[in-house]
Design an enzyme around this catalytic site. Structure first.
Site, PDB file in Angstrom:
ATOM      1  CD  GLN A 141      -2.337  -0.902   2.735  1.00 37.70           C
ATOM      2  OE1 GLN A 141      -3.292  -1.910   3.076  1.00 37.70           O
ATOM      3  NE2 GLN A 141      -3.048  -0.381   2.874  1.00 37.70           N
ATOM      4  NE  ARG A 173     -13.556   0.458   3.905  1.00 36.90           N
ATOM      5  CZ  ARG A 173     -13.741  -0.535   3.110  1.00 36.90           C
ATOM      6  NH1 ARG A 173     -14.545  -1.825   2.888  1.00 36.90           N
ATOM      7  NH2 ARG A 173     -14.643   0.540   2.325  1.00 36.90           N
ATOM      8  CB  CYS A 174     -10.072   3.142  10.702  1.00 34.39           C
ATOM      9  SG  CYS A 174      -8.956   2.336  11.459  1.00 34.39           S
ATOM     10  CD  GLU A 210      -9.136   4.766   6.158  1.00 34.69           C
ATOM     11  OE1 GLU A 210      -9.117   5.561   7.055  1.00 34.69           O
ATOM     12  OE2 GLU A 210      -8.791   4.035   5.768  1.00 34.69           O
TER      13      GLU A 210
END
Lengths: 788, 163
Positions: A223, A370-371, A740
């Site tokens: 990523q 996812r945050c 997110e």
């Protein structure tokens, strides 16, 4: 050369649901994921894992494995130590982690040896023949046991304690005093369980050392390709120009593909030593048991309030389980990430939060699943706390929130824990949600159902996120500032290539990045090719996680395009034979002030930039921009869940779920809605299903998808979505980030709804995941208690 | 051992190890990398292919040898005459994919479903897709895509049943 054709503004403008440009290759089965790549002469790596969570390594015998035809090498920690690679620094550099175990193992499934062979099957077969003799030690499996320091896990560290760090922010004494003086107060321990992002594509690498050029190419599930290149260079001493990281299509990431994992390092070391490509693709079990987990925060939440429901103080004290190494993925100066967002959407006069992190015999991690860094944990703490307070006050939870929201006119709002919220209208968004879902009617229905003993619940979550790290004065990773970048080259015929320092894992950057540039330049988004993930060609960036792509790289794209537009203005002046100051940009084209009918398009200017540039300008039409945001962005939302609980089975039926999101300016509504659907599904999964649990002996209980439950199409509820729009005042196009929000905001809505359903039974809190068994037991014990 | 299979209409004869899984045969022997691997337990469905025209099978749960004498359709076989299959088009139109990793399995399961049930309702679609995991989309747009593809394949719509 000029044209009078006036472009249709709509064709280029933001806010359109353009179909995704990346989809055709995925639909045809022509995506290009790491495991799809095959290089000539490639070898395979398979890893040997520890069966014990805590044990001394007495002996490793490679003989039988090396005797298997096709096995090229068997590597152990001691072999890596000879190259100074047995340990590497963790994410923020405060700790180190073992690549292959040296001396002892610290968690079950820890990497102990690597087998390199001519095929996947031979490598796997031989891995089973590596004989490791262990001397088991007593494990420490929870942070409360760990903090007693009876067993010291990390004998490699100078400080003989399992305590990693203490972090705090806010005013402790004033907060304690305000809570003590409040009319009403609540205190509850809420646990955000250890869970795992589990993208469907596991992590993997092909390391390819080219002996002829001395270049190491890494095809990596990354990523953050540039950050990984820099880390590899720092750790190995290989000059950065000799390292080429290519992150091809990624089958999801969700934070799991941010850290550096032992498999990557062993494959790279093997390729450097052996001189041929080496591939490692982890199994699902390896993914769940060794790579970056998320959360594992035990939070004591206290709120004080007046008797009419005005909050006065918030205190949250957290014990964090970091596993065997402190490998949490947080910016250097923020060991607990952005947990200071824990005051949420509410105007607290006093607030204090502290956190103590401990080592345990569990896998390392602490990724931003996812945050934005630790924002999910913080949002869950405050949204659960507000719900519990509402019940204690006997006040409607919507009314309590409306009474305590930061008001629209208070923005920019300095929070008591150090943030400056950029914008928002929380009252508007919650009122819209209440209106759409028909809140009053639902409460009436609930009242009637309660008279019949039926368990129906309504749960609200009105969260605020802090995303888009970040301003480089605050945020860095191993010293590298968290800016991001974009480069746009406009070709002579009016198409373009756009490269960014981010890396999509399904977010649709190839479409949305083109849309941003198209709107700024008046070019066809279909003809703006977007490329990411190749460190040889993309400008340096910190990658995609923590909802930073649109806030940071999205801004860089707009700014790079504006640089191009400024140059284009000069060329337009030259072509229109008018002074530059008289050239106006309107409806995605240039014209001379007062003569809008004689407009000139960017396409025409692009051709001129190469064939007929103005006398005093450089030929060509391109720009690069490195964007350092002045602040974070603060997307927010109002979520409402409606559930029915079956008292006999513990089954929770999510009857309705409404998400109103405010992420500022929307680039592509279809993609935003898709992101929200996906995030809500992961929030649902965390609330009801997903957990990485361990038994008292430290054995991992969730090692594959039959034990680590992720939702299928059958469990997943139907999602209702809507939005409000409060543009970010400091972002060039007013966007805030959205991927997110639904995962940050929804777990509390689900849990609040179930607790609301169980309120008549006197149940205040159950820790996630709210499995049928846990709900059933809570109902049963509450009913049993009522009878006695 | 030697096997003969027809994949996407093309016949192949290959020597395979008896333990070779069909998914690795497709990916590594034939280079058809659209069929993916996502778990070790037959849970995720990213490897789904269609056997003999209408059976969705998890190719990680079949040996290549078991495909001997059979016909396999993979995601690469859906495009006909350069044109996207109605399911592929519908997934694109409805934003039924994000990272793309589950997409081939979703398409192939849906393909087999529509062979058996040309007009599935939402519960039937969700039931059929329950062996295919997706971590990105929340399934809603996938369900919508299958409905759109069914509607297009069957147009004109059948008469509503009188009640």
């Amino acid at each position: 050369m000029s044209t009078t054709a006036k472009p249709t503004p709509d064709k280029y403008s933001l806010g359109q649901s353009m179909k995704r440009k990346e989809d055709p290759r995925f639909l045809r089965g022509h995506g290009n994921y790491v495991d799809d790549i095959v290089l000539p002469g490639m070898l395979w790596l398979s890893i040997v894992h520890s069966p014990y969570p805590h044990a001394r390594i007495v002996k490793i015998d490679k003989t039988a494995a090396l005797a298997v035809p096709g096995v090229v090498a068997v590597l152990t920690g001691e072999d890596l130590a000879a190259h100074n690679l047995a340990w590497i620094p963790t994410f923020h550099g405060y700790d180190k982690q073992m690549i292959l175990a040296v001396g002892k193992v610290l968690f079950q499934y820890q990497e102990v040896a690597g087998v390199i062979a001519s095929s996947r099957e031979i490598a796997q077969d031989a891995a089973e023949l590596v004989e490791v003799e262990y001397e088991p030690l007593d494990p420490v499996v929870n942070p409360f046991q760990s903090r007693e320091d009876k067993i010291i896990l990390r004998d490699d560290r100078e400080n003989k304690t399992n305590h990693i760090y203490h972090w705090e922010v806010g005013k402790r004494d004033a907060t304690d005093a305000a809570i003590a003086a409040s009319d009403v107060s609540i205190k509850e321990r809420v646990v955000f369980q250890r869970c795992h992002p589990a993208p469907l594509e596991p992590c993997g690498i092909i390391a390819d050392m080219d002996a002829a050029t001395g270049r190491l190419t890494l095809y990596l599930t990354s990523q953050a390709p540039h950050a990984h290149r820099t880390v590899v260079s720092l750790v190995t001493g290989i000059p950065e120009d000799k390292i080429h990281v290519i992150s091809p299509d990624l089958g999801g990431g969700f934070g799991n593909k941010v850290p550096v994992y032992p498999g990557y390092v062993v494959a790279a070391a093997a390729s450097v030593v052996i001189g041929v490509p080496v591939k490692w693709i982890e199994t699902r079990t390896e993914n769940l048991t060794t790579t970056g987990f998320a959360r594992d925060y035990h939070m004591d939440v206290e709120i004080g309030a007046t008797k009419d429901g005005k909050v006065t103080a918030l205190k949250v004290a957290t014990v964090a389980d970091h596993g065997a190494f402190d490998a949490a993925a947080d910016p250097t100066k923020y060991p607990a990430g952005l947990f200071g967002i824990v005051t949420g959407s509410y105007d607290f006069a006093n607030a204090f939060t502290e956190l103590d992190a401990y080592f345990t015999n569990k896998p390392p991690g602490g990724v931003a699943y996812r945050c934005s860094f630790r924002v999910t944990e913080a949002s869950f703490a405050i949204e659960r706390g507000m719900e519990i307070l509402a019940r204690k006050l006997n006040m409607d939870p919507a009314e309590l929130r409306l009474k305590n929201f930061i008001k629209k006119e208070q923005f920019p709002y300095p929070s008591p824990l150090g943030f400056v919220y950029d914008s928002g209208d929380y009252h508007l968004t919650l009122r819209k949600a209440l209106d759409i879902i028909g809140y009053d009617a639902l409460r009436q229905e609930q009242k009637e159902k309660r008279t019949r003993g039926e368990l129906m619940g309504i749960g609200i979550s009105t969260f605020t996120e802090a995303v888009g790290a970040g301003p480089s004065k605050h945020f860095d990773i191993m010293g590298i500032k968290m800016f991001d970048s974009a480069e746009i080259r406009v070709h002579p015929t009016g198409s373009a290539i756009l490269r960014a320092g981010t890396k999509s894992q399904g977010q649709g950057h190839e479409t949305t990045w083109a849309q941003i540039a198209a709107d700024e330049l008046g070019l066809d988004p279909q003809n703006i090719m977007v490329e990411e993930g190749d460190t040889d060609t993309a400008p340096y960036g910190l990658g995609t996680y923590a909802s930073r792509s649109t806030p940071v790289a999205g801004a860089a794209i707009a700014m790079a395009a504006r640089k191009i537009r400024e140059k284009a203005r000069k060329i337009a002046a030259h072509l229109l034979e008018a002074p530059v100051d008289d050239i106006e940009w309107e409806n995605h084209a240039f014209h001379v002030k007062g003569l809008p009918e004689n407009a000139i398009t960017m396409q025409t200017i692009a051709f001129a930039a190469y064939t007929n540039p103005a006398p005093d300008t450089e030929p060509g039409l391109e720009a690069t921009f490195y964007y350092d945001p002045p602040n974070l962005t603060f997307p927010y939302g109002a979520y409402i869940a409606v559930v029915d609980v079956d008292a006999e089975t513990g089954f929770v039926k999510v009857r309705r779920f409404l998400a109103i999101d405010d992420c500022g300016t929307v680039i592509n509504p279809m993609i935003v809605e898709g992101q929200i659907h996906g995030g809500l599904t992961e929030g649902f999964a965390i609330a009801f299903m997903q957990e990485l649990a361990f038994d008292a002996d430290g054995n991992s209980l969730n090692t594959n998808f039959t034990e680590y439950l992720v939702p299928t199409s059958l469990e997943t509820p139907h999602w209702e979505t809507s939005s409000t729009c409060t543009p970010s005042p400091h972002h060039p196009i007013g966007a805030k980030g959205v991927g997110e929000s639904p995962n940050v905001g929804s777990p509390a809505a689900f849990v609040n709804a179930v607790m609301d359903a169980l309120a008549p039974l006197g149940v205040t809190h159950i820790d996630m995941p709210l499995t049928r068994e846990k709900v059933w037991r809570a109902v049963r014990s509450a009913k049993g208690a009522a009878k006695t | 051992m030697n096997i003969s299979v027809t994949v996407n209409g093309k016949p192949y004869q290959r020597d395979v190890e008896p333990r070779t899984l069909l998914v690795y045969f497709l990916r590594e022997a034939l280079g058809l990398t659209g069929t993916h691997v996502g778990c070790d337990t037959s849970s995720c469905g990213v490897c789904v292919v269609v056997l003999d025209g209408d059976r969705a099978v998890k190719s990680c749960t079949m040996f290549a040898a078991m495909a001997d004498g059979h016909e396999i359709t993979t995601v690469e076989g859906l495009v006909q005459g350069g044109k996207l299959h109605p399911l592929q088009q519908a997934f694109w139109d409805c934003h039924g994919l994000q990272c793309g990793y589950c997409t081939p399995g979703m398409l192939m399961t849906s393909y087999a479903l529509l062979k058996h049930q040309p007009n599935p309702d939402e519960p039937a679609i969700r039931e059929a897709l329950s062996g295919n995991l997706c971590r990105c989309t929340g399934y809603q747009n996938i369900v919508k895509a299958v409905q759109q593809a069914a509607a297009e394949t069957n147009a004109p719509a059948p008469e509503p049943v009188a009640t």
